[in-house]
Scaffold this motif. Structure first.
Motif, PDB file in Angstrom:
ATOM      1  N   ASN A  82      89.549   1.858  47.921  1.00 48.16           N
ATOM      2  CA  ASN A  82      88.804   2.951  47.296  1.00 48.16           C
ATOM      3  C   ASN A  82      89.521   3.556  46.096  1.00 48.16           C
ATOM      4  O   ASN A  82      88.899   3.879  45.085  1.00 48.16           O
ATOM      5  N   GLU A  83      90.841   3.708  46.211  1.00 44.76           N
ATOM      6  CA  GLU A  83      91.571   4.329  45.110  1.00 44.76           C
ATOM      7  C   GLU A  83      91.536   3.457  43.854  1.00 44.76           C
ATOM      8  O   GLU A  83      91.502   3.965  42.729  1.00 44.76           O
ATOM      9  N   VAL A  84      91.513   2.128  44.048  1.00 44.53           N
ATOM     10  CA  VAL A  84      91.430   1.215  42.907  1.00 44.53           C
ATOM     11  C   VAL A  84      90.036   1.279  42.288  1.00 44.53           C
ATOM     12  O   VAL A  84      89.878   1.355  41.060  1.00 44.53           O
ATOM     13  N   GLN A  85      89.017   1.275  43.153  1.00 43.26           N
ATOM     14  CA  GLN A  85      87.640   1.373  42.653  1.00 43.26           C
ATOM     15  C   GLN A  85      87.440   2.665  41.872  1.00 43.26           C
ATOM     16  O   GLN A  85      86.803   2.667  40.811  1.00 43.26           O
ATOM     17  N   ASN A  86      87.979   3.753  42.385  1.00 42.47           N
ATOM     18  CA  ASN A  86      87.816   5.039  41.702  1.00 42.47           C
ATOM     19  C   ASN A  86      88.511   5.031  40.334  1.00 42.47           C
ATOM     20  O   ASN A  86      88.011   5.617  39.368  1.00 42.47           O
ATOM     21  N   GLN A  95      84.567   1.757  34.091  1.00 44.93           N
ATOM     22  CA  GLN A  95      84.350   0.368  33.707  1.00 44.93           C
ATOM     23  C   GLN A  95      83.285  -0.286  34.598  1.00 44.93           C
ATOM     24  O   GLN A  95      82.448  -1.070  34.126  1.00 44.93           O
ATOM     25  N   LEU A  96      83.331   0.082  35.887  1.00 43.22           N
ATOM     26  CA  LEU A  96      82.331  -0.452  36.818  1.00 43.22           C
ATOM     27  C   LEU A  96      80.913  -0.050  36.413  1.00 43.22           C
ATOM     28  O   LEU A  96      80.012  -0.882  36.362  1.00 43.22           O
ATOM     29  N   ILE A  97      80.724   1.235  36.143  1.00 44.81           N
ATOM     30  CA  ILE A  97      79.373   1.698  35.827  1.00 44.81           C
ATOM     31  C   ILE A  97      78.905   1.137  34.491  1.00 44.81           C
ATOM     32  O   ILE A  97      77.705   0.892  34.294  1.00 44.81           O
TER      33      ILE A  97
END
Length: 372
Positions: free
Chosen positions: A19-23, A28-30
């Protein structure tokens, strides 16, 4: 593997990151998801691929900047006339999670339940609830498609109702009050129940309306916002929703008399619990007034009629009256017969009138409509 398959393998790998990496990479993800959903949505071909996509969208909702873009992207999807049935459940889930974050923030930080200058997180929560309501617009269109008919109302419409019901007990007062308004409008609107019958109505009550009342009766839920204008106000609104929602569907329910009786007794059980939850509250006085209106409408429709002599009511109406009388006398003694007076006359009382003027006696006979 094809380029398509490689894309979703990569997206699935991203979804498995901590989760911390995704956050940390939310923006960039969005940006990538906006490109995928905005220009290449046809690449998402299955329910599994939609789940992967929504899983990544959920990873962005805690990020202040990315979550704003996520809401904008979801709003675009809702307005897409070609949105497939497979995309609905995940869409609702992400919106529900955004609204829930506002409640979690209120609980964690003990922030004021109502603040004229709402935090961005609460603003996003209210926006998410607004978008949940707007999801209703695509229900009739999806219902008319072969895939919508194949997968059923439970797949594309019920999740919207369930989510609005859940957010109607959100610890954040602003989100909660927004949700319960939209929940009532959705429940009693023409879109969400499009083409449904009695079974659909019963499902909606048992999976959305009744759980809402039960949650509000939970002392732990009430403790989220015990101040004036808080959960006490939500209970008051929910009791009105319960009664109005039942009356809204009274006519279609009357086509299945036994189903109507069962649902009515369930409503009465919750009405009693609401009234007794706090005998010092405004709700204690408001519930009988709401109940009186329900009884009068049921009488006018023929769904609830007092006894006659000779008996002219359908058998199920007789049973419904007796069960209602027994139930209501347990918490509001004499209330039912005060609202709907008994119509029984003894033979001794009826005979003189018949002897004096048979025609007048016939005119005075009961002409109350029968329940279907």
């Amino acid at each position: 593997p094809s380029l398509h398959d490689q894309l979703f393998v990569a997206l699935d790998t991203l979804g498995g990151l901590p989760n911390e990496v995704q956050n940390a990479v939310s923006e960039q993800l969005i940006a990538g998801l906006s490109l995928l959903l905005g220009q290449h949505r046809s690449a998402i071909r299955s329910s599994t691929e939609w789940k992967i996509t929504y899983g990544l969208l959920r990873a962005t909702i805690a990020h202040p900047a990315a979550s704003k873009q996520t809401l904008e992207l979801l709003a675009t999807l809702i307005n897409d006339e070609s949105l497939p049935v497979d995309a609905v459940e995940g869409l609702v889930m992400v919106l529900n999670d955004i609204a829930a974050l506002a409640g979690a923030a209120v609980e964690k930080k003990r922030t004021p339940h109502h603040n004229p200058t709402r935090s961005p997180l609460i603003e996003r929560g209210c926006t998410a609830v607004d978008l949940l309501f707007k999801c209703c617009k695509f229900v009739p269109r999806i219902a008319a498609t072969p895939s919508g008919q194949a997968q059923g109302w439970n797949k594309y419409a019920l999740p919207i109702l369930i989510s609005l019901s859940h957010q109607s007990v959100n610890p954040c007062r602003d989100v909660r009050h927004t949700a319960i308004v939209f929940f009532q409008r959705t429940l009693m609107g023409p879109q969400i129940m499009h083409g449904g019958g009695t079974e659909q109505i019963v499902v909606a009550f048992h999976q959305t309306v009744f759980p809402l009342i039960q949650d509000l009766l939970d002392p732990g839920v009430y403790a989220h916002d015990p101040l004036p204008g808080g959960m006490s106000e939500t209970r008051l609104r929910a009791s009105g929703l319960l009664c109005r929602g039942f009356l809204y569907y009274l006519d279609p329910l009357s086509s299945e008399p036994e189903t109507l009786t069962t649902l009515w007794l369930d409503v009465l059980e919750l009405v009693e619990q609401l009234m007794m939850a706090d005998t010092r509250s405004q709700l204690y006085e408001a519930v009988p007034e709401s109940l009186k209106n329900v009884l009068l409408v049921m009488q006018a429709s023929g769904a609830l009629l007092s006894p006659t002599n000779p008996e002219d009511r359908p058998e199920e109406v007789q049973r419904r009256w007796q069960l209602t009388l027994e139930k209501m006398d347990s918490f509001l003694p004499g209330f039912l017969t005060d609202v709907i007076p008994l119509r029984v006359q003894s033979e001794a009382e009826m005979a003189p009138a018949a002897e004096v003027n048979p025609a007048e006696g016939g005119a005075n006979a009961s002409t109350a409509p029968k329940a279907s």
